[in-house]
Scaffold this motif. Structure first.
Motif, PDB file in Angstrom:
ATOM      1  N   UNK A   1       0.840  -1.207   0.000  1.00 27.81           N
ATOM      2  CA  UNK A   1       0.000   0.000   0.000  1.00 27.81           C
ATOM      3  C   UNK A   1       0.870   1.249   0.000  1.00 27.81           C
ATOM      4  N   UNK A   2       0.402   2.258  -0.695  1.00 28.49           N
ATOM      5  CA  UNK A   2       1.136   3.534  -0.741  1.00 28.49           C
ATOM      6  C   UNK A   2       0.609   4.521   0.299  1.00 28.49           C
ATOM      7  N   UNK A   3      -0.456   4.164   0.998  1.00 27.41           N
ATOM      8  CA  UNK A   3      -1.020   5.055   2.026  1.00 27.41           C
ATOM      9  C   UNK A   3      -1.169   4.296   3.340  1.00 27.41           C
ATOM     10  N   UNK A   4      -1.103   5.024   4.422  1.00 27.64           N
ATOM     11  CA  UNK A   4      -1.168   4.391   5.740  1.00 27.64           C
ATOM     12  C   UNK A   4      -2.599   4.009   6.100  1.00 27.64           C
ATOM     13  N   UNK A   5      -2.825   2.746   6.481  1.00 28.47           N
ATOM     14  CA  UNK A   5      -4.141   2.389   7.020  1.00 28.47           C
ATOM     15  C   UNK A   5      -4.265   2.961   8.436  1.00 28.47           C
ATOM     16  N   UNK A   6      -5.370   3.632   8.753  1.00 31.68           N
ATOM     17  CA  UNK A   6      -5.483   4.278  10.072  1.00 31.68           C
ATOM     18  C   UNK A   6      -5.295   3.268  11.201  1.00 31.68           C
ATOM     19  N   UNK A   7      -4.605   3.716  12.236  1.00 34.82           N
ATOM     20  CA  UNK A   7      -4.392   2.852  13.406  1.00 34.82           C
ATOM     21  C   UNK A   7      -3.491   1.665  13.092  1.00 34.82           C
TER      22      UNK A   7
END
Ligand code: URA
Length: 272
Positions: free
Chosen positions: A171-177
């Motif tokens: 993934x190129x974006x952070x999954x929240x938490x």
């Protein structure tokens, strides 16, 4: 119908159906002048002519007719095929811009920055992790936190600086938490990673951790079972090892990670 009778009917209609000895079948010729009367008792020929070819040979009977601008007919399932993702045609600059502006999933709403990937874009070794964490989300670079420091040390142990490999995430974006990536998020992001792999053309890929290994190999197996096996991703040899964050929690498994690194080195040497 008896072949000789059929041929005589054709001749009576003024049609000569020639078959050349090399197998080619020219157009039937229209006979000039009135048809010959049928001789009910034709003289035996010393050498019978070769049989008249069937109009379509059996091995060709299921082939659809040639149609369309290029002379090819569309396969019936073509309409159901997904169009090719335009990401697969991008160069590095285009890909980077596309990732930076990506809104393919909900993670774009919660990210601080996209995390494209870093390192040598012609590296022999490509390291693929899971997704940005809190530090990576802030800095826009993969593996910059504590796990990243351990990854750097692991690479140094096999003689590679961080700058000599290419590092990216599923993934190129952070999954929240820091939750696990959802399947639909990984699916939306997959073309970016595949394009990165195609552009880097590494000799070996190292998947670090369960999420990377399972997503790249479309598997549900545990990392412990995948380690030590031969895999390929887009035809490139792939080594599975533990995630450095896991090794920070379970340092007794570092010796296994070391074995995996040695395995990657062996593969790199084989592909020189
Ligand atoms: N863990 C990952 O898998 N990737 C990062 O970039 C950071 C931590």
């Amino acid at each position: 119908m008896d072949e000789s009778l059929r041929r005589r009917y054709l001749e009576a209609m003024g049609i000569q159906n020639w078959v050349e000895r090399n197998g080619a079948t020219p157009e039937p010729a229209i006979q000039q002048g009135p048809p010959e009367p049928i001789d009910p008792n034709p003289p035996d020929r010393a050498e019978p002519p070769p049989p008249v070819a069937e109009s379509v040979p059996p091995w060709l009977q299921d082939v659809p007719p040639l149609t369309g601008e290029w002379g090819f007919s569309e396969p019936p399932e073509a309409a159901a095929l997904e169009p090719v993702d335009p990401v697969y045609g991008l160069d590095w600059k285009g890909l980077e811009a596309r990732v930076a502006a990506c809104e393919r999933c909900e993670l774009c709403k919660t990210r601080t920055r996209t995390v494209f990937g870093v390192g040598d874009r012609s590296a022999d070794l490509m390291v693929i992790g899971e997704a940005p964490g809190v530090d990576e989300d802030r800095q826009g670079e993969p593996f910059v936190g504590r796990a990243g420091q351990l990854l750097n040390a692991m690479l140094l142990a096999i003689g590679l600086e961080r700058s000599q490999v290419f590092i990216a995430n599923v993934l190129k974006c952070r999954p929240p938490g820091n939750r696990d990536p959802r399947p639909e998020e990984a699916l939306q992001c997959e073309p970016y990673l595949r394009r990165q792999v195609a552009l880097v053309k590494p000799k070996v890929i190292m998947a670090v951790g369960r999420v990377a290994a399972q997503n790249l190999l479309k598997s549900q197996e545990a990392v412990g079972r995948m380690r030590g096996r031969d895999y390929r991703f887009d035809d490139i040899p792939l080594v599975v090892t533990y995630h450095p964050a896991y090794l920070l929690r379970s340092p007794h498994h570092k010796s296994r990670a070391w074995q995996d690194l040695q395995r990657a080195v062996g593969m790199l040497q084989n592909r020189r």
